[in-house]
Design an enzyme around this catalytic site. Structure first.
Site, PDB file in Angstrom:
ATOM      1  N   SER A   1      41.526  51.053  41.486  1.00 35.33           N
ATOM      2  CA  SER A   1      40.268  51.464  42.107  1.00 35.33           C
ATOM      3  C   SER A   1      40.394  52.812  42.821  1.00 35.33           C
ATOM      4  O   SER A   1      40.777  53.810  42.211  1.00 35.33           O
ATOM      5  CB  SER A   1      39.804  50.352  43.066  1.00 35.33           C
ATOM      6  OG  SER A   1      38.493  50.582  43.503  1.00 35.33           O
ATOM      7  N   HIS A  16      37.454  51.202  37.325  1.00 38.46           N
ATOM      8  CA  HIS A  16      36.139  50.551  37.262  1.00 38.46           C
ATOM      9  C   HIS A  16      35.143  51.335  38.116  1.00 38.46           C
ATOM     10  O   HIS A  16      35.536  52.139  38.965  1.00 38.46           O
ATOM     11  CB  HIS A  16      36.228  49.094  37.729  1.00 38.46           C
ATOM     12  CG  HIS A  16      36.658  48.929  39.152  1.00 38.46           C
ATOM     13  ND1 HIS A  16      35.851  49.241  40.229  1.00 38.46           N
ATOM     14  CD2 HIS A  16      37.823  48.498  39.691  1.00 38.46           C
ATOM     15  CE1 HIS A  16      36.492  48.993  41.350  1.00 38.46           C
ATOM     16  NE2 HIS A  16      37.702  48.548  41.047  1.00 38.46           N
TER      17      HIS A  16
END
Length: 248
Positions: free
Chosen positions: A118, A141
């Site tokens: 992330s 993501h």
């Protein structure tokens, strides 16, 4: 006798300070090798403006910011090694730390162990050179929000702009293009109930996200080489000047 005792007390105090510093921040103030390397760890969740639950391991950005300023200002610190094993966390805090690391003028390297997921991805690419061990993974993501939000176009625009800031930073500090990073971020079929991609260490290097497969020795070799290369030209110029003066 008193002078010796005073020196011994100073050494003990310095060791106690270094021990307390390590326990408080999880970082090594300055290594004892040939060159002084500051070791900064980013572990668990990157904590931002909101405190994480007490049962979670966190890296508090308000602790890291002054460390980075001290690294830049301290003449005894010659290089920076950032070791990451993070699940991600606060987007603004993580991006702020990544910008600060990229702004350190001294030789710097990052090493991803375990995971650099992330918002850990901008942190992983922020140094002069990035390394990752083969068994580590990186999850790409889109930006998420765990709290209550207003389901209006302005909110979606804000998320999109924040994602663009992250994508732009990652692309600028690695060899991956914005288009490819976005493709990996929006990939379906790999993550359960989510979009995104999980890259292993080798895949992260193949995609151009991370510079090199390697571990601690690789990162330290790079830092030592960069430190010595920066020293060499100044010494060479001094020798050239001294030779010319002798000839005259």
């Amino acid at each position: 006798m008193s002078e010796k005792t005073g020196k011994e007390e100073t050494v003990v105090e310095e060791k106690e300070f270094e021990k307390d510093y390590l326990m408080e921040t999880g970082s090594v103030l300055k290594t004892k090798g040939t060159h002084g390397i500051h070791v900064l760890t980013v572990i668990g969740q990157v904590e931002g403006h909101v405190m994480a639950p007490q049962n979670q391991k966190t890296t508090k950005y308000e602790h890291v910011i002054p460390q980075l300023v001290a690294i830049e200002e301290d003449p005894e610190i010659e290089g920076l090694l950032v070791i990451l094993n993070t699940v991600g966390g606060d987007v603004e805090a993580g991006l702020a730390l990544a910008e600060l690391i990229s702004g350190v003028s001294k030789p710097s390297a990052t090493l991803v162990l375990g995971g650099g997921h992330s918002i850990g991805i901008p942190l992983a690419v922020s140094a002069s050179r990035s390394f990752i061990v083969p068994t580590a993974t990186m999850t790409i993501h889109p930006v998420r929000h765990s709290g209550l939000i207003l389901g209006i176009p302005q909110t979606m625009t804000y998320f999109e702009e924040m994602q663009n800031r992250i994508t732009g930073f990652v692309s600028a500090h690695s060899s991956i293009s914005e288009e490819r990073f976005t493709d990996l971020m929006m990939h379906t079929g790999q993550l359960v109930m989510d979009v995104g991609t999980v890259l292993t260490g080798g895949q992260a290097v193949e995609e151009g996200l991370i510079d090199e497969l390697g571990s601690l020795d690789s990162a330290l070799r790079y830092l030592y080489k960069e430190i010595e290369n920066r020293r060499r030209p100044a010494g060479a110029r001094k020798r050239t000047k001294s030779v010319s003066k002798t000839k005259n």
